[in-house]
Write an enzyme that holds these catalytic residues in place. Structure first.
Site, mmCIF file in Angstrom:
data_model
loop_
_atom_site.group_PDB
_atom_site.id
_atom_site.type_symbol
_atom_site.label_atom_id
_atom_site.label_comp_id
_atom_site.label_asym_id
_atom_site.label_seq_id
_atom_site.Cartn_x
_atom_site.Cartn_y
_atom_site.Cartn_z
ATOM 1 N N CYS A 2 0.846 -1.191 0.000
ATOM 2 C CA CYS A 2 0.000 0.000 0.000
ATOM 3 C C CYS A 2 0.884 1.246 0.000
ATOM 4 C CB CYS A 2 -0.939 0.095 1.187
ATOM 5 S SG CYS A 2 -2.001 -1.345 1.368
ATOM 6 N N ARG A 28 3.630 -0.011 -5.045
ATOM 7 C CA ARG A 28 3.389 -0.633 -3.745
ATOM 8 C C ARG A 28 2.062 -1.378 -3.672
ATOM 9 N NH1 ARG A 28 6.821 1.490 0.082
ATOM 10 N NH2 ARG A 28 5.465 0.743 1.724
ATOM 11 N N TRP A 76 -2.921 -2.598 -1.711
ATOM 12 C CA TRP A 76 -2.694 -4.000 -2.059
ATOM 13 C C TRP A 76 -3.422 -4.791 -0.975
ATOM 14 C CZ3 TRP A 76 -0.511 -8.439 0.043
ATOM 15 C CH2 TRP A 76 -0.254 -9.481 -0.865
ATOM 16 N N ASN A 100 -1.150 1.650 6.090
ATOM 17 C CA ASN A 100 -0.335 0.627 5.438
ATOM 18 C C ASN A 100 0.134 -0.318 6.538
ATOM 19 O OD1 ASN A 100 1.528 -0.812 3.877
ATOM 20 N ND2 ASN A 100 3.136 0.702 4.204
ATOM 21 N N GLY A 101 -0.033 -1.633 6.311
ATOM 22 C CA GLY A 101 0.388 -2.606 7.319
ATOM 23 C C GLY A 101 -0.788 -3.482 7.713
ATOM 24 N N GLU A 471 15.525 -17.548 -11.073
ATOM 25 C CA GLU A 471 15.118 -16.164 -11.353
ATOM 26 C C GLU A 471 14.382 -16.096 -12.708
ATOM 27 O OE1 GLU A 471 14.590 -13.503 -10.051
ATOM 28 O OE2 GLU A 471 14.824 -11.909 -11.526
ATOM 29 N N LYS A 475 10.561 -14.791 -13.300
ATOM 30 C CA LYS A 475 10.218 -13.705 -14.234
ATOM 31 C C LYS A 475 9.095 -14.153 -15.163
ATOM 32 C CE LYS A 475 11.597 -10.956 -12.708
ATOM 33 N NZ LYS A 475 12.479 -10.837 -11.588
ATOM 34 N N GLU A 478 5.671 -14.366 -13.149
ATOM 35 C CA GLU A 478 5.027 -13.127 -12.697
ATOM 36 C C GLU A 478 4.616 -12.238 -13.855
ATOM 37 O OE1 GLU A 478 7.509 -10.790 -10.059
ATOM 38 O OE2 GLU A 478 9.284 -11.228 -11.227
ATOM 39 N N HIS A 494 14.903 -37.276 -11.142
ATOM 40 C CA HIS A 494 14.348 -37.794 -9.893
ATOM 41 C C HIS A 494 12.846 -37.550 -9.792
ATOM 42 C CE1 HIS A 494 18.276 -38.931 -8.469
ATOM 43 N NE2 HIS A 494 18.713 -37.747 -8.871
ATOM 44 N N LYS A 594 5.230 -4.055 -5.581
ATOM 45 C CA LYS A 594 6.690 -4.002 -5.664
ATOM 46 C C LYS A 594 7.342 -4.215 -4.303
ATOM 47 C CE LYS A 594 10.527 -2.817 -7.863
ATOM 48 N NZ LYS A 594 11.011 -3.931 -8.684
#
Ligand code: F6R
Length: 599
Positions: A2, A28, A76, A100-101, A471, A475, A478, A494, A594
């Site tokens: 947020c 955010r 968010w 926020n939180g 990584e 990418k 997302e 395996h 982010k």
């Protein structure tokens, strides 16, 4: 998560500047947005909407509101769906609040408040803040007394900004575990989750600390700490960063940020470079430790995995931990071990919690962080700043490669600065990155070919290229929403090899390093099962692997220090082009934010 902005001026209308600030904070979170202003009569007026800040812009254009004091929020969702009803600000007749939180004890507070006659409109935890403040006013408290009475009752993490009807000369703020920074302009003041929000208007900033309550008027701030004692916090001068917020000629911030990698990795290296002796010098790093524990999340965790291979090559036993796991495990600090925290934002809740955990046990910390002034930067014992500049695209690109550059340099520094051959390798990396970025046709073709309708993809590598494969898979997931998984190449047989058929794209990282032949064998195993291989290798490896490849991408020759950076770029480009072909939201993929400031 947020983003919060509060603006207080002596006159005028803050609405459009708040919307613009929210756009800078959208990294955010971006699932709903809203704002409140105190109008000419000192009354609260509010607009809220689901969706991105652009929807709030439309709404405030269609239904304007005006006032010199206001608060705004881009959300968010944690508690409650991303619908208008749950969007901030939450408001009663006398108070409007952005948060926020997470208020962890909101259920208990809510029940008490309902019993006292309060009516709740949303499913959020944040709404209890409004009602508790309203309750304080009912009991005869002034706004500042209401804040001092209510805030200690909240458990969890929060940055709160409030306005009170009939009090047009103040913004009220409280901070615990979520970032909030004061911006001081000429006769005006700002409160924001990130100084980026008010960067065009104010260059002097104060980072509030845990437990702080702040009262901001136009041009002045008074702060008390968690004991209620008035305190003075240092004023910092912010670097000019607004230019980075411009996409320039690029279609997406991600494209711009990928393209900046040669420059920002070079600037990062330059900040650790002794030009006289042509070695790495890190004045801010602690001396070589006996052992290292690395803690991070997501992409930064994968940077840590690569870093582990370099530190181990330097003879330093190293372990890498996912911060959200580490923080809940028994931990035994010992004076030989340095804890290394890696974060782009410096605000990731789990990484910060891991740092506090280590400090609580008496451990020493070093942070590699991109955002100067962030919580991690302020809390760690030592910090190495990466020079990626603001990263706006939600998917990390240049932050990752600058983290890698820093870790590579650190591994040389702890070996005495590095000998000429190794430092020469580092210096050559930015040029190689430019070369890789110049070739985009294969990724475009793959995006419109086998990835166009792919449901799933595998990435394989060994040693450091396994970390890079992880990584690459992240990418792709997302950005394109294709399920992707990375495997240590030797693990494939395996179990996971059962997934391979003629429809499955498998991206294989095969630099000609010490493990090349092993990876080549795994590639043959996949080819034997008709997997569609996209092979990344170099000129030496190409003849050996060409016949197995659906697509072979030839990269510059690499060394253990340069490989992870150089092999990352094709994976970023692949994910970008697949997302472009699929029409997903590249800079703001669904469900993400982010900066992950909740656990
Ligand atoms: C993925 C990505 C995330 C972050 C993670 C940690 O592209 O960006 O996985 O790496 O949320 O964030 P920081 O580095 O800010 O601690």
């Amino acid at each position: 998560m947020c983003g919060i902005i509060g603006i207080i001026r002596q006159s005028g209308n803050v609405t459009s500047d708040m919307v613009a600030a929210l756009q800078r904070l959208e990294y955010r979170g971006y699932d709903s947005a809203g704002l409140s202003v105190l109008n000419a009569d000192g009354q609260i007026e509010r607009r809220r909407t689901s969706g991105k800040v652009s929807a709030l812009l439309d709404l405030t254009t269609k239904h304007p509101l005006s006032g010199p004091v206001g608060i705004a929020h881009t959300r968010w969702a944690t508690h409650g769906k991303p619908v208008e009803q749950n969007a901030h600000p939450h408001t009663s007749a006398s108070v409007s609040v952005v948060h926020n939180g997470i208020i962890e004890n909101y259920m208990a507070l809510k029940q008490t408040l309902i019993a006292a006659g309060h009516r709740f409109d949303s499913e959020t935890d944040s709404e209890v803040i409004v009602h508790l403040l309203e309750e304080a006013l009912r009991q005869g408290h002034t706004p500042s007394q209401a804040m001092a009475w209510a805030v200690p009752q909240f458990h969890g993490a929060f940055a709160i900004v409030a306005v009170f009807a009939g009090d047009p000369h103040h913004l009220y703020a409280a901070v615990k575990g979520s970032p909030l920074v004061v911006g001081l302009g000429e006769g005006e003041g700002y409160l924001a989750s990130d100084a980026l929000a008010f960067a065009p208007y104010a260059t002097r900033a104060i980072y509030l600390q845990d437990g702080d309550l702040a009262i901001l008027s136009a041009g002045h701030v008074s702060i008390t700490d968690d004991t209620g004692t008035p305190v003075t916090r240092p004023i910092v001068i912010l670097p000019p960063s607004v230019a980075a917020l411009d996409r320039g000629p690029y279609r997406h911030f991600m494209a711009k940020e990928m393209d900046e990698q040669p420059i920002v990795t070079a600037s990062t290296l330059r900040s650790f470079w002794d030009p006289v002796h042509e070695t790495v010098i890190m004045e801010d790093a602690p001396p070589r430790p006996r052992r290292v524990d690395i803690m991070a999340c997501g992409t930064s965790y994968f940077a840590g995995m690569v870093g582990q291979t370099w530190l181990e090559r330097a003879g330093i036993p190293t372990q890498v931990h996912i911060a959200s796991e580490f923080r809940y495990r028994p931990y035994f600090a010992d004076s030989d071990t340095l804890s290394l925290f890696i974060s782009q934002s410096g605000e990731t809740a789990d990484t910060l919690a891991a740092l506090k955990y280590v400090h609580g046990q008496g451990g020493r910390s070093l942070a590699i962080v991109n955002v100067a002034g962030s919580s991690l930067h302020r809390l760690a014992h030592h910090t190495l700043l990466t020079k990626a500049g603001p990263e706006i695209g939600v998917a990390s690109t240049k932050a990752f490669t600058t983290q890698l550059m820093t870790l590579a340099a650190l591994s040389l520094f702890w070996q005495g600065g590095g000998h000429a051959e190794e430092t020469g390798e580092l210096v050559s990396i930015p040029g190689h990155l430019r070369h890789v970025l110049n070739v985009t046709a294969p990724y475009h073709d793959l995006a419109h070919g086998i990835f166009r309708h792919a449901q799933s993809a595998l990435f394989i590598g060994r040693g450091p290229s396994y970390a890079v494969a992880l990584e690459g898979a992240l990418k792709l997931k997302e950005l394109s929403y294709i399920h992707a998984e990375a495997l240590a190449a030797g693990e494939l047989k395996h179990g996971s090899i059962a997934l391979v058929d003629e429809h499955l794209p498998v991206v294989a990282l095969a630099p000609t390093d010490a493990l090349f032949e092993k990876t080549a064998s795994n590639i043959e195993e996949i080819a034997a099962r008709q997997g569609q291989l996209i092979i990344l290798t170099d000129r030496q490896g190409a003849p050996r692997l060409q016949r197995f490849a659906h697509t072979l991408i030839t990269l510059p020759e690499t060394t253990p220090l340069s490989m992870p950076l150089i092999y990352t770029l094709p994976l970023q480009l692949l994910a970008y082009h697949v997302a472009l072909a699929r029409g997903t939201d590249i800079d703001q993929p669904r469900n993400l934010a982010k900066s992950v400031t909740v656990e």
